[in-house]
Design a protein around this motif. Structure first.
Motif, PDB file in Angstrom:
ATOM      1  N   VAL A  96       0.722  -1.229   0.054  1.00  0.00           N
ATOM      2  CA  VAL A  96       0.056  -0.078  -0.010  1.00  0.00           C
ATOM      3  C   VAL A  96       0.772   1.259   0.034  1.00  0.00           C
ATOM      4  O   VAL A  96       1.667   1.434   0.866  1.00  0.00           O
ATOM      5  CB  VAL A  96      -0.915   0.125   1.088  1.00  0.00           C
ATOM      6  N   ILE A  97       0.854   2.070  -1.106  1.00  0.00           N
ATOM      7  CA  ILE A  97       1.620   3.188  -1.010  1.00  0.00           C
ATOM      8  C   ILE A  97       0.660   4.640  -0.807  1.00  0.00           C
ATOM      9  O   ILE A  97      -0.527   4.777  -1.596  1.00  0.00           O
ATOM     10  CB  ILE A  97       2.240   3.679  -2.422  1.00  0.00           C
ATOM     11  N   LEU A  98       0.809   4.936   0.400  1.00  0.00           N
ATOM     12  CA  LEU A  98      -0.079   6.105   0.671  1.00  0.00           C
ATOM     13  C   LEU A  98       0.286   7.405   0.102  1.00  0.00           C
ATOM     14  O   LEU A  98       1.645   7.504   0.308  1.00  0.00           O
ATOM     15  CB  LEU A  98      -0.343   6.218   2.283  1.00  0.00           C
ATOM     16  N   ILE A  99      -0.481   8.169  -0.230  1.00  0.00           N
ATOM     17  CA  ILE A  99      -0.088   9.494  -0.920  1.00  0.00           C
ATOM     18  C   ILE A  99      -0.693  10.677  -0.308  1.00  0.00           C
ATOM     19  O   ILE A  99      -1.775  10.742   0.100  1.00  0.00           O
ATOM     20  CB  ILE A  99      -0.516   9.602  -2.447  1.00  0.00           C
ATOM     21  N   GLY A 100       0.269  11.731   0.298  1.00  0.00           N
ATOM     22  CA  GLY A 100      -0.398  12.815   1.018  1.00  0.00           C
ATOM     23  C   GLY A 100      -1.060  13.724   0.044  1.00  0.00           C
ATOM     24  O   GLY A 100      -0.696  15.164   0.099  1.00  0.00           O
ATOM     25  N   GLU A 101      -2.161  13.337  -0.662  1.00  0.00           N
ATOM     26  CA  GLU A 101      -2.882  14.240  -1.799  1.00  0.00           C
ATOM     27  C   GLU A 101      -4.416  13.699  -1.671  1.00  0.00           C
ATOM     28  O   GLU A 101      -4.704  12.345  -1.174  1.00  0.00           O
ATOM     29  CB  GLU A 101      -2.444  14.304  -3.330  1.00  0.00           C
ATOM     30  N   HIS A 102      -5.362  14.570  -2.108  1.00  0.00           N
ATOM     31  CA  HIS A 102      -6.642  14.002  -2.285  1.00  0.00           C
ATOM     32  C   HIS A 102      -6.771  13.375  -3.682  1.00  0.00           C
ATOM     33  O   HIS A 102      -6.705  14.072  -4.728  1.00  0.00           O
ATOM     34  CB  HIS A 102      -7.602  15.217  -2.018  1.00  0.00           C
ATOM     35  N   LEU A 103      -7.203  12.003  -3.643  1.00  0.00           N
ATOM     36  CA  LEU A 103      -7.089  11.483  -4.967  1.00  0.00           C
ATOM     37  C   LEU A 103      -8.226  10.469  -5.157  1.00  0.00           C
ATOM     38  O   LEU A 103      -8.616  10.034  -4.104  1.00  0.00           O
ATOM     39  CB  LEU A 103      -5.868  10.686  -5.254  1.00  0.00           C
ATOM     40  N   GLY A 104      -8.904  10.612  -6.287  1.00  0.00           N
ATOM     41  CA  GLY A 104      -9.898   9.592  -6.304  1.00  0.00           C
ATOM     42  C   GLY A 104     -11.044   9.733  -5.698  1.00  0.00           C
ATOM     43  O   GLY A 104     -11.286  10.924  -5.112  1.00  0.00           O
TER      44      GLY A 104
END
Length: 212
Positions: free
Chosen positions: A203-211
């Protein structure tokens, strides 16, 4: 870092520790660009790759990166010309070396929640591909399993029904009605509480609002 960025980093650190307890690898990237680079580096040359339908993969740039690689075999159902070819690609995806997807929700305690119509995406998550790589914006993270279920049903499934032009109660009201509509995209609900094969799911968590 901004307060929001600091918060995302702190929350991700907690979640990654809980994922590790469940035999799931966790990573945190502040930006989509860093996440795409990390995911791309995980995919070895001369491998077979497929993916599940995901706004996150598109918005992050992951799909553009995958389709630009000429050293992998990409099973992409958008290239199919007939329903039979789509089915064939679905089956090939289950034997792929790598499968990329997002998740509808993920609890801080480490459970993944996904709702599917056809079930091809959750089928690949559960069993088949050698490695599953999940990219997820921090907007997908919820405090616990109950809130993850609510998010998957309302924040994820309802907008996806709108995107797919489905005639369901949620497209008219904005909330899940647990419907039995012929256009329902919520046929399968899967809670992944543990990676049965250690380190298969990443799981790669991204510090953005995506999807959604």
């Amino acid at each position: 870092m901004t307060p929001a960025q600091t918060y995302y980093q702190t929350l991700a650190d907690t979640l990654i520790k809980n994922l590790q307890k469940r035999q799931i690898d966790g990573f945190y990237c502040p930006t989509s660009a860093e996440a795409v680079t990390l995911a791309n580096d995980m995919i070895a040359p001369d491998s077979t790759v497929s993916f599940g339908g995901s706004m996150t993969l598109s918005e992050s740039g992951m799909m553009e990166t995958l389709t630009s690689r000429n050293d992998i075999t990409l099973y992409d159902r958008s290239t199919a010309k007939t329903p039979e070819e789509v089915t064939d690609i679905y089956h090939k995806a289950l034997n792929a070396d790598y499968y990329l997807m997002s998740t509808n929700a993920i609890s801080t305690t480490g459970e993944l929640v996904n709702i599917d119509g056809n079930g091809n995406r959750v089928a690949a998550l559960i069993y088949g591909p050698k490695q599953v790589i999940i990219l997820a914006g921090m907007n997908k993270v919820t405090p616990d399993l109950a809130s993850a279920m609510t998010r998957a049903q309302n924040t994820a499934a309802a907008p996806n029904a709108v995107r797919l032009n489905r005639k369901t109660p949620c497209t008219a009201t904005g909330v899940c009605h647990d419907c039995q509509s012929p256009d329902c995209i919520c046929a399968q609900t899967v809670i992944t509480r543990r990676g049965q094969i250690p380190n298969r799911i990443k799981v790669i968590l991204i510090g953005e609002h995506l999807g959604y």
